[in-house]
Enzyme design. Structure first.
Site, PDB file in Angstrom:
ATOM      1  N   ASP A 480      10.184  -1.051  -7.413  1.00  0.00           N
ATOM      2  CA  ASP A 480       9.624   0.277  -7.651  1.00  0.00           C
ATOM      3  C   ASP A 480      10.620   1.150  -8.420  1.00  0.00           C
ATOM      4  O   ASP A 480      11.822   0.830  -8.535  1.00  0.00           O
ATOM      5  CB  ASP A 480       9.302   0.916  -6.288  1.00  0.00           C
ATOM      6  CG  ASP A 480       8.158   1.919  -6.352  1.00  0.00           C
ATOM      7  OD1 ASP A 480       7.836   2.380  -7.455  1.00  0.00           O
ATOM      8  OD2 ASP A 480       7.619   2.253  -5.280  1.00  0.00           O
ATOM      9  N   ASP A 550      -0.976   4.031  -8.446  1.00  0.00           N
ATOM     10  CA  ASP A 550      -1.073   4.402  -7.032  1.00  0.00           C
ATOM     11  C   ASP A 550      -2.492   4.804  -6.680  1.00  0.00           C
ATOM     12  O   ASP A 550      -2.833   4.950  -5.510  1.00  0.00           O
ATOM     13  CB  ASP A 550      -0.141   5.582  -6.728  1.00  0.00           C
ATOM     14  CG  ASP A 550       1.267   5.111  -6.412  1.00  0.00           C
ATOM     15  OD1 ASP A 550       1.471   3.895  -6.278  1.00  0.00           O
ATOM     16  OD2 ASP A 550       2.168   5.970  -6.305  1.00  0.00           O
TER      17      ASP A 550
HETATM   18  C1  DGJ Z   1       5.296   4.298  -5.076  1.00  0.00           C
HETATM   19  C2  DGJ Z   1       4.484   3.053  -5.175  1.00  0.00           C
HETATM   20  O1  DGJ Z   1       3.644   3.111  -6.275  1.00  0.00           O
HETATM   21  C3  DGJ Z   1       3.717   2.851  -3.878  1.00  0.00           C
HETATM   22  O2  DGJ Z   1       2.871   1.736  -3.976  1.00  0.00           O
HETATM   23  C4  DGJ Z   1       4.704   2.689  -2.771  1.00  0.00           C
HETATM   24  O3  DGJ Z   1       5.433   1.505  -2.960  1.00  0.00           O
HETATM   25  C5  DGJ Z   1       5.620   3.893  -2.703  1.00  0.00           C
HETATM   26  N1  DGJ Z   1       6.222   4.174  -3.977  1.00  0.00           N
HETATM   27  C6  DGJ Z   1       6.705   3.676  -1.691  1.00  0.00           C
HETATM   28  O4  DGJ Z   1       7.648   4.644  -1.715  1.00  0.00           O
END
Ligand code: DGJ
Length: 735
Positions: A480, A550
């Site tokens: 991430d 997301d």
């Molecule tokens: C952002 C990501 O896109 C989510 O899927 C998740 O992993 C969160 N960060 C976790 O902090």
């Protein structure tokens, strides 16, 4: 060999069965593009395509040569300051402050295959038959600097890959103020620019605008390729559609700051420029040093946008991705993020995993919250080891053993490039973040960006990650990156080299990816940046899939996946079924639709599966069975967009197997309309002469009838409920 050199006319013709690209070495040593487009016959002399004009207000290159001005020439790698007033591809500042250079042809070589770009992601040729490369060497007599332009033409794909080396071959210090990867001048500007734009949770929406005089440009100076503008655009003829017409696609294989632009001059020429964004770039070159640009790829087709996308998909899967996973079927996964966020216990995780296993899920992914003091997003980043044994009594090693004992694979989340204050890493190395010492760094999600320009920082993070990955049963990593870069200054870099920091940062990210993927070749890496803020070809080189967004709402995802498909293969799009009301939009969509959208991607679930009722569990089990049965087709078939959610109140797309014996199409209603029209879905890519069954029925349909007469979409009555967000899937199998 796809490259011919005509010595008499000094013309170089790059071609394959679909495209021609013709360069002329001019008498003065400059390089001119004579033609780029649909394949034409080779011949010795295309010189008549060079514009000649003697007009007032025009600057000529040399006395007595008044027909020849750089202002009219379609140039291969243009400079600024000698008569061409359009956007230059490069600028070199010399010790006396001059930026004037005059590079001219020195030599060229043609060879089979393609060389690697050291330290940078780039396309590759599996063997010498796949591609041919032309390198043209230019020199500047005053500075002795050298520019090497590299063009690779792929033999079976309508693709040319370009990059540039800039070499300081002289004795003075030079500074590159701009070093783009490619520039091409097209002889007219009757195009629409198609590009992908958005923001967090609405990444890669498709936008189209007509080119007009002046500059149309997209880019990023956020330190990442960004959710705002993807490093891609296409120029399509206004009449071109998904299936017909001329399209030029341009894509930049890079994950940092980028610029893509089309400049239309007042003579209606169109200059395309692609490269590292010059606003945040400066590269000092001492004598003997070389700078290598990232690669830009050009696609040409006269079969519309679907053909352009299919070419990018093929190119990325066959000539870009390194991973052993690039053409494999992806495991059906469950990720705990939307179910628990950071608030989980080992028991809760095992409950989810047990329920997931019962339904046929293959991989459990533990998301954020497992390391250091990570109770919330103010803590923990950088301490990649378990310290909270209340949460995970036997650490990752113990949890991964329990998950694998259940018969599931185990995956783990990291955010390697970031640090929170208060961690061991931050306390021991407060100077390892990007920011000048005398300034206060701006936090983003309470975290700072590590200085990945420094080898010791990358190596430190590598060691921590290597220890976790080698000490447990881990088959998947989610990488991430949850903020953009500000205060981009490296305390480990001399003042005059600070202009290198953004680019060196991305090189550091690539180095860490390279080390980890070499050490763990069987781990499936999925990239992520608050969803899809770094979904670009550079990252795909290392991680064959990315968390698309997301936003897991099915309706939003239709748009996001539709836009993403313009460039990126379906197998690269992480796509999960989540709970309703949806966490990002509050919208309720049917479980069937959520599954029908996510199955066109690297499929998974992101919800508390233990909370589903019996009926929902049965439906989930059926979805998983369907996906597993057809996932080779769903993930690795040939993708066609059929209906755009950006233009209509419905969307549709389909996948066709390479031998055209199988296909799966999906049609999605966005909002229901009372007394709606009787819509039909016109399929693509089938064998017109073959007979197909649909959804297991005994009725027979010819491929041509499915493509040209279309499938009537089951319609509703005057005002039925359940129309909003409904979906239909059609599975076709040849007799
Ligand atoms: C952002 C990501 O896109 C989510 O899927 C998740 O992993 C969160 N960060 C976790 O902090």
């Amino acid at each position: 060999m796809g490259i011919i050199y005509h010595q008499n006319t000094q013309e170089l013709h790059l071609f394959n069965s679909e495209l021609s690209y013709i360069i002329k070495i001019q008498k003065n040593g400059g390089l001119m593009n004579l033609y780029y487009g649909k394949r034409i016959h080779d011949k010795e002399d295309f010189g008549y395509l060079q514009p000649q004009a003697s007009r007032p207000l025009t600057v000529y290159e040399s006395p007595g040569n008044s027909g020849y001005s750089l202002q009219y020439i379609r140039r291969e790698y243009p400079d600024y300051g000698r008569g061409d007033f359009r956007t230059p591809a490069y600028l070199i500042r010399q010790e006396n402050g001059s930026r004037i250079t005059a590079f001219s042809y020195d030599s060229h070589k043609i060879y089979r295959g393609k060389k690697k770009l050291e330290g940078l992601p780039a396309t590759y040729a599996e063997n010498d038959e796949d591609a041919d490369t032309l390198e043209i060497r230019l020199t500047d007599a005053v500075t002795n600097a050298v520019i090497v332009l590299s063009y690779t033409i792929f033999n079976k794909l309508p693709v040319i890959a370009r990059h540039v080396q800039l070499i300081n071959g002289g004795t003075q210090n030079l500074v590159l103020e701009r070093a783009l990867s490619a520039s091409i001048d097209l002889p007219d500007s009757d195009y629409e620019m198609v590009y992908l734009t958005g923001a967090w949770a609405r990444e890669r929406h498709v936008r189209t605008r007509k080119l007009d005089h002046g500059i149309s440009s997209i880019g990023s100076i956020r330190g990442a390729s960004s959710a705002e503008y993807n490093p891609f655009f296409a120029l399509k003829r206004p009449a071109a559609t998904e299936d017909t017409g001329e399209v030029y696609g341009f894509c930049f294989i890079y994950s940092g700051n980028h610029l893509e632009q089309a400049e239309v001059d007042t003579d209606q020429n169109c200059r395309v420029s692609i490269g590292i964004h010059p606003d945040t770039f400066e590269w000092a070159l001492t004598p003997g040093e070389t700078f290598v640009t990232p690669e830009a790829v050009f696609v040409y087709t006269d079969y519309g946008l679907n053909a352009m996308s299919q070419t990018f998909h093929c190119l990325f899967k066959e000539h870009l991705m390194q991973s052993t996973w690039k053409d494999r079927q992806r495991p059906v996964l469950i990720n705990n993020w939307e179910a628990t966020e950071m608030d989980f216990t080992e028991n809760k995780i095992l409950d989810i995993a047990t329920a997931a296993k019962d339904l046929g899920i293959e991989l459990f992914v533990l998301d954020d919250g497992w390391f250091g003091g990570r109770e919330d997003d103010t803590k923990g980043l950088g301490d990649w080891f378990v310290t909270n044994f209340d949460k995970l009594p036997e650490g990752i090693e113990g949890l991964s053993a329990k998950i694998t004992d259940l018969g599931l694979q185990f995956g783990l989340w990291f955010e390697p490039e970031m640090v929170n204050p208060g961690t061991k890493l931050y306390d021991e190395h407060p100077d390892w973040i990007l920011c000048p010492a005398e300034r206060t760094p701006s936090p983003g999600r309470n975290q700072y960006v590590l200085d990945f320009t420094r080898d010791e920082v990358v190596d430190y993070i590598y060691d921590l990650m290597e220890k976790v990955l080698s000490g447990a049963h881990i088959s998947y990593v989610k990488w991430d990156m949850n903020r953009y870069i500000t205060e981009c200054y490296s305390t480990g870099t001399p003042a005059l080299s600070q202009g290198k920091t953004f680019h060196k940062y991305i090189l550091g990210v690539y180095r860490l990816y390279e080390k980890l993927t070499l050490r763990f070749p069987d781990i499936l890496f999925e990239s992520c940046a608050s969803g899809g803020a770094r979904f670009d070809p550079g990252i795909l080189y290392y991680a064959p899939q990315a968390w698309t967004s997301d936003d897991t709402d099915a309706v939003e995802r239709i748009k996001i996946q539709y836009g993403t498909s313009l460039v990126y293969p379906v197998s690269s799009m992480g796509a999960h079924v989540s709970q309703v009301p949806n966490q990002q939009t509050g919208r309720c969509t049917p479980l069937k639709t959520r599954g029908d959208v996510a199955m066109f991607g690297a499929f998974g679930y992101e919800l508390d599966i233990t909370a589903l009722d019996k009926e929902e569990k049965t439906a989930v089990k059926e979805q998983i069975t369907f996906v597993k049965k057809h996932r080779l087709l769903l993930q690795h078939g040939t993708f066609y967009r059929l209906k755009s959610p950006f233009r209509e109140n419905a969307a549709a797309w389909m996948m066709v197997s390479p031998d055209r014996t199988e296909a799966i199409a999906a049609y999605y209603n966005l909002l229901g309309t009372p007394n709606c029209r009787f819509d039909r879905l016109f399929l693509r890519g089938l064998d017109p002469d073959r007979k197909y069954h649909m959804n297991g029925s005994t009725e027979v349909y010819y491929g041509d009838e499915l493509m040209y007469a279309g499938i009537p979409i089951p319609h509703t009555g005057v005002c039925e409920s359940n129309v909003d967000f409904s979906s239909f899937v059609f599975y076709l199998s040849a007799l």
